[in-house]
Scaffold this active site. Structure first.
Site, PDB file in Angstrom:
ATOM      1  CG  ASP A   1      34.410  -2.433   6.038  1.00  0.00           C
ATOM      2  OD1 ASP A   1      32.955  -2.630   6.423  1.00  0.00           O
ATOM      3  OD2 ASP A   1      35.240  -2.738   6.832  1.00  0.00           O
ATOM      4  CG  HIS A   2      29.002  -5.288   3.913  1.00  0.00           C
ATOM      5  ND1 HIS A   2      30.035  -6.339   4.278  1.00  0.00           N
ATOM      6  CD2 HIS A   2      28.036  -5.648   4.717  1.00  0.00           C
ATOM      7  CE1 HIS A   2      29.741  -7.009   4.917  1.00  0.00           C
ATOM      8  NE2 HIS A   2      28.402  -6.980   5.304  1.00  0.00           N
TER       9      HIS A   2
ATOM     10  CG  HIS B   1      33.192  -5.963   8.560  1.00  0.00           C
ATOM     11  ND1 HIS B   1      33.382  -5.155   7.511  1.00  0.00           N
ATOM     12  CD2 HIS B   1      33.095  -7.337   8.291  1.00  0.00           C
ATOM     13  CE1 HIS B   1      33.107  -6.018   6.522  1.00  0.00           C
ATOM     14  NE2 HIS B   1      32.922  -7.178   7.078  1.00  0.00           N
TER      15      HIS B   1
HETATM   16  C1  BG6 Z   1      31.775 -10.527   5.721  1.00  0.00           C
HETATM   17  C2  BG6 Z   1      32.480 -11.617   6.319  1.00  0.00           C
HETATM   18  O1  BG6 Z   1      32.857  -9.402   5.435  1.00  0.00           O
HETATM   19  O2  BG6 Z   1      30.602 -10.139   6.463  1.00  0.00           O
HETATM   20  C3  BG6 Z   1      31.597 -12.730   6.686  1.00  0.00           C
HETATM   21  O3  BG6 Z   1      33.490 -11.922   5.464  1.00  0.00           O
HETATM   22  C4  BG6 Z   1      30.525 -12.211   7.457  1.00  0.00           C
HETATM   23  O4  BG6 Z   1      32.215 -13.695   7.126  1.00  0.00           O
HETATM   24  C5  BG6 Z   1      29.822 -11.070   6.960  1.00  0.00           C
HETATM   25  O5  BG6 Z   1      29.422 -13.296   7.453  1.00  0.00           O
HETATM   26  C6  BG6 Z   1      28.644 -10.596   7.908  1.00  0.00           C
HETATM   27  O6  BG6 Z   1      28.194  -9.319   7.156  1.00  0.00           O
HETATM   28  P1  BG6 Z   1      26.606  -8.876   7.662  1.00  0.00           P
HETATM   29  O7  BG6 Z   1      26.382  -7.731   6.968  1.00  0.00           O
HETATM   30  O8  BG6 Z   1      25.812 -10.000   7.566  1.00  0.00           O
HETATM   31  O9  BG6 Z   1      26.887  -8.613   9.176  1.00  0.00           O
END
Ligand code: BG6
Length: 496
Positions: free
Chosen positions: A181-182, A244
């Protein structure tokens, strides 16, 4: 540098958006900053026909555009000299035979392998089954190590997630699975753990006696772009909230772990996610941006939400009774990920002519990173006391500069080093789906509210808080300091 051994990084979905925008730029940053050293090799697997050299060249523009560090041709070429490519069907044995051939060629004594599943989710088990069938990925492999990083979504509902986990568990041990989960790799996310657990002043206030409510906003200014097909099965709830947002919430609300290792943190996070419930029946607002149904690969009659707001409660001693308002959406006014801890007002307002605003701790995660602690001061005017809100601010960029490692860099390096602390455990995923399912059950088949692009989503989302005499925090201290219900309300909230 920690114990870094030569390794091979094998990317399934090797020419996809994720590889171009995140994975290879992250690898480049790790390399140019000396966090990883050659020898390591990258093997990309995808359907497109391409030579090894074309594969190396394929990422040049992506690295120029998305890498934190400036593109340096010499450095990139040195790294990309060990890029290999296989064009193949993930269901065909031949693809895996080709993979074995390249592994035989590039690996030395050390046969450490990091597999990245960046394909569409239906291929996750197919790939792992084939890897184990061909002896490329060994269950329990520690020395050399074999690990797999699994992109989200991990399943599309509780049942499919359980099935996927069962299928994978038969093939590899749990400690080999890195469910990514980045958001957990974002610098500010790690920093708010430090804020909580390396400072004595916040923890005594971190509970339902002193906190009025919590807000989490994850807003984006972009739409679904060319991901319509995926998004039609996901929507904002599955795409952002189930993973997230719940991950952020679990870290904010968890008990202090006994240690900072993966198991101790996961144990505390699971307890929070398990205890999460919808606050009440009408605690969800869904929205869809105008024009969503005209997007590529989207059903013209789609009822999928591109915005969701929910009022949650954590059923435990620390948090019982405290609302947690969360919202996320596409095509909103601003790109931001932010957590607001709003503290209770003073029990009684001595400054009768003033609407005293609340104390807040604002945790800015993205794109701004930092903390604001908001409190009230007297304006230097004659006559009646006039009170206004001000803030003490920690700005990450001002303090540390603007070249902080990105989430995927941190997470890739952790996986290479075998540290699963910032990855999600199966139990977290399972309980997140349980909560998500109780949310889906509330609105099945219903049409979301349509909202204008560039707005803050449907007005009903504001109502969700207004009915509790609260407001979403929009970052404007003065506007937000205006208590929606005046002094009477302050006293009411304080139970007087
Ligand atoms: C991803 C989603 O996990 O996170 C995307 O699938 C979303 O829809 C993205 O745009 C958002 O990531 P960040 O790091 O740009 O907030």
């Amino acid at each position: 540098m920690a114990d870094l051994k030569p390794f091979t990084f094998i990317i399934f979905g090797g020419t996809g958006d994720l590889a171009v925008r995140k994975l290879i730029p992250a690898l480049y940053n790790l390399y140019i900053e000396g966090n990883i050293e050659i020898p390591f090799s990258v093997i990309g697997i995808s359907r497109k026909p391409m030579t090894h050299q074309q594969y190396a060249d394929f990422f040049v523009e992506g690295v120029k555009k998305f890498s934190r560090n400036k593109y340096e041709e010499e450095v990139y070429k040195k790294m990309a000299a060990s890029f290999y490519y296989i064009s193949g069907d993930l269901q065909q044995d031949n693809t895996y035979h080709n993979l074995i051939d390249i592994l035989n060629k590039v690996e030395g004594e050390e046969k450490n392998r990091l597999f990245y599943l960046a394909t569409t989710p239906e291929f996750f088990p197919v790939v792992v089954e084939n890897l184990t069938k061909h002896g490329i990925l060994l269950k329990g492999a520690v020395k050399p190590w074999h690990r797999i990083i699994i992109e989200k979504p991990f399943g599309s509902d509780l049942e499919s997630a359980r099935l996927l986990n069962q299928r994978l568990e038969r093939l590899v041990d749990d400690f080999q699975m890195y469910r990514i989960d980045h958001y957990l790799g974002k610098e500010a996310v790690q920093n708010f753990l430090v804020l909580r657990f390396a400072n004595g002043i916040f923890e005594p206030l971190w509970n339902n006696k002193h906190v009025d409510h919590i807000q989490i906003t994850v807003s984006e200014t972009v739409g679904v772009g060319n991901r319509g097909r995926y998004y039609e099965h996901a929507g904002a709830a599955k795409d952002m909230l189930q993973n997230h947002i719940l991950q952020l919430l679990s870290l904010i609300a968890m008990e202090p772990p006994v240690d900072f290792d993966a198991a101790s943190i996961a144990a505390e996070k699971v307890k929070v996610i398990r205890a999460l419930r919808l606050f009440s029946e009408n605690a969800i607002v869904r929205g869809q941006y105008q024009g969503y149904t005209a997007e590529k690969e989207v059903d013209p009659a789609s009822t999928v939400e591109t915005f969701i707001a929910a009022k949650l409660e954590i059923h435990n001693w620390r948090w019982a009774g405290i609302p947690v308002y969360v919202r996320t959406g596409k095509y909103l006014k601003e790109k931001k990920t932010e957590i607001v801890i709003q503290f209770k007002n003073t029990p009684y307002n001595l400054y009768k002519n003033n609407n005293i605003g609340p104390n807040r701790l604002v945790i800015a995660i993205d794109p701004k990173t930092g903390f604001d602690l908001q409190f009230n001061v007297k304006e230097p005017v004659r006559g009646d006391v006039k009170i206004r809100g001000v803030k003490m601010n920690f700005c990450h960029e001002c303090e540390f500069g603007d070249n902080t490692p990105e989430a995927y860099e941190r997470l890739l390096l952790d996986a290479i080093l075998g540290d699963a602390t910032l990855f999600t455990s199966w139990k977290e995923v399972e309980y997140s789906w349980m909560l998500a399912e109780s949310i889906f059950a509330q609105y099945e088949g219903q049409m979301p509210h349509i909202y204008e692009k560039g707005s803050w989503g449907p007005e009903e989302a504001d109502e969700l808080l207004k009915q509790d005499e609260r407001n979403w925090y929009y970052g404007d201290l003065r506007r937000n300091n205006a208590n929606p219900c005046g002094n009477g309300c302050i006293q009411k909230q304080a139970g007087i």
